[in-house]
Every structure is written in C-alpha cells, then in structure tokens.
Design an enzyme around this catalytic site. Structure first.
Site, short mmCIF file in Angstrom:
data_model
loop_
_atom_site.label_atom_id
_atom_site.label_comp_id
_atom_site.label_asym_id
_atom_site.label_seq_id
_atom_site.Cartn_x
_atom_site.Cartn_y
_atom_site.Cartn_z
N ARG A 34 0.89 -0.97 -0.10
CA ARG A 34 -0.11 0.32 -0.07
C ARG A 34 1.45 1.10 0.00
O ARG A 34 0.85 2.49 -0.69
CB ARG A 34 -1.36 0.02 1.11
CG ARG A 34 -2.10 0.69 1.14
CD ARG A 34 -2.78 1.38 2.63
NE ARG A 34 -4.25 1.58 2.40
CZ ARG A 34 -4.37 2.58 2.97
NH1 ARG A 34 -3.74 3.06 4.13
NH2 ARG A 34 -5.56 3.45 2.94
N ILE A 60 -7.52 7.82 -1.19
CA ILE A 60 -7.15 6.13 -0.95
C ILE A 60 -7.57 5.47 -0.39
O ILE A 60 -7.95 6.58 0.85
CB ILE A 60 -5.54 5.92 -1.24
CG1 ILE A 60 -6.35 4.14 -1.07
CG2 ILE A 60 -5.43 6.74 0.89
CD1 ILE A 60 -4.53 3.91 -1.22
N SER A 61 -8.87 4.86 -0.24
CA SER A 61 -10.09 4.27 1.01
C SER A 61 -8.91 3.68 2.63
O SER A 61 -7.79 3.46 1.86
CB SER A 61 -10.65 3.18 0.39
OG SER A 61 -11.56 3.99 -0.63
N ALA A 62 -9.22 3.57 3.15
CA ALA A 62 -9.30 3.03 4.30
C ALA A 62 -8.96 1.94 3.92
O ALA A 62 -9.86 0.86 3.09
CB ALA A 62 -10.12 3.35 5.44
#
Length: 224
Positions: A34, A60-62
């Site tokens: 990530r 960016i999503s959790a």
C-alpha cells in the site's frame, strides 16, 4: 517498525475484527504494498486504517473499506473486472492480485479514471508495484463503463453514486456481481448487485462516505 510488519498487524486486526474472512482477499492485502500507492510525504501513514489524500481532491480508501468492498465483490482468479475510479491504483492492484496472480490467474482489471493526472500517477504506482501488465487504466467518464471490453464478471465503483449507472448494469455479465456506494453527498451505503439467471438481486451493505462519482450517470461537479 517495517512496512511489512505494520501491514501484517493491521491485517491481523481486521481478521480478528471480522472485516476480513476470505483467504484470497487476506492474501492479496498482505501481498500488495500500500505504501507504493500513497504520495511520498504520506507514506509513514500507509498502514494507518484511514483514508489518505492522494492529490487532485481524491483519497485512497481506508484499508478496512478496501477489505469490505473486495469481500463483497468476491472476485475469483480468471475474472475480468471493471473498476470505476482508479485513484492511486491500490484497489486495482488488490483485485489484480486475486484475478490475475492467484491460482494461475489469467484475469484482468480495467480501471476508469476521469482525472488524467491521477491516471498517470496510478499507472506509475502499478508499474512500480508489479501490476501494470494486469491492470489497464483508461481516462474516461466512468459512469459510462468501458464497453470495449464488456461484459465483466465483476464491477466495483469506488466513488459515491446517486444510483447504479445503467451502462454498468448492462455491462455486468450474468452471473456477475457489482458493488458501489450509493446515496447523497453526506451519507451512502454499499449496494451489492448480483445478476443471476436474468434476475437482478440487490442488497444493502455497510454505511460509508466516498468522494462523488462525477459523470453523465453520476453527479455533476456543480451539483455535488
């Protein structure tokens, strides 16, 4: 603590919390770095389970949200996947890990991004992380889907829509699964749509908040 150790710990926490159950998704999240999909200045937060800014007004999503959406989508090795909203490319890499790299793979991810600069950022990230041959990033209006490669076994929308865009339903294979956050500016819920024997079956998932899906079948920039 190394990125690898931080990643292992957050994945273990998500498993213990019940967010993660699917072995394929767990393996994908453990394999995808990530930190390579986050602007350098923010990389120290790569394994904080929170959304992070990636530029151009996008996030960016959790990690837990990526886990939940991927589990709801239930991708399988060999699937052809359409993603609407490439962002930094992280979700596409997680999907490519499952459909193209696990169990002999053979699948592919087509990802649509409306912001050309962000699409370039995603392509560089995907190449650096080793997923560029498994993900095709296209600059276009994602609400129109990507008819050139339809139909798709799975479709995932990573931006908030007022409703499921009609072209996406039309481009979903039967059988197939589509996952999207649906709602208004302040509140959405995941909507999971399954095509099965010509029937369209819908069910609601968790509450969430995403950036808007801009386009012909989404929100207008002024309207949002």
């Amino acid at each position: 603590m190394s990125f690898q150790e931080q990643k292992r710990r957050v994945i273990e926490l998500l498993v213990d919390s019940g967010y993660l159950k699917n072995p394929r998704v767990i393996k994908a999240l453990l394999n995808v770095p990530r930190e390579l999909f986050i602007p350098e200045a923010m990389r120290k937060y790569a394994y904080h389970d929170t959304p992070l800014p990636i530029g151009w007004g996008q996030t960016i999503s959790a990690i837990h949200m990526v886990a939940i959406m991927t589990e709801e989508l239930d991708p399988e090795p060999g699937n052809k996947v359409l993603e609407i909203g490439t962002g930094s490319g992280y979700q596409a890499a997680v999907l490519a890990e499952i459909v193209a790299k696990q169990d002999s793979g053979g699948g592919h991810v087509y990802s649509i991004e409306r912001i050309s600069e962000l699409a370039s950022f995603a392509r560089k990230n995907l190449e650096r992380a080793g997923y560029s041959e498994h993900v095709t990033v296209v600059v276009a209006d994602g609400t129109l889907g990507y008819k050139e490669e339809a139909p798709y076994d799975r479709i995932i929308v990573t931006a908030a829509a007022p409703d499921i865009p009609t072209p996406l339903l039309e481009q979903l294979r039967d059988p197939g699964i589509l996952v999207a956050p649906v709602g208004d500016r302040y509140f959405q819920r995941l909507l999971i749509v399954e095509k099965r024997n010509v029937r369209v079956i819908k069910r609601w998932g968790i509450e969430c908040v995403f950036v808007p899906l801009i386009g012909k079948y989404g929100w207008s920039e002024s309207g949002w």
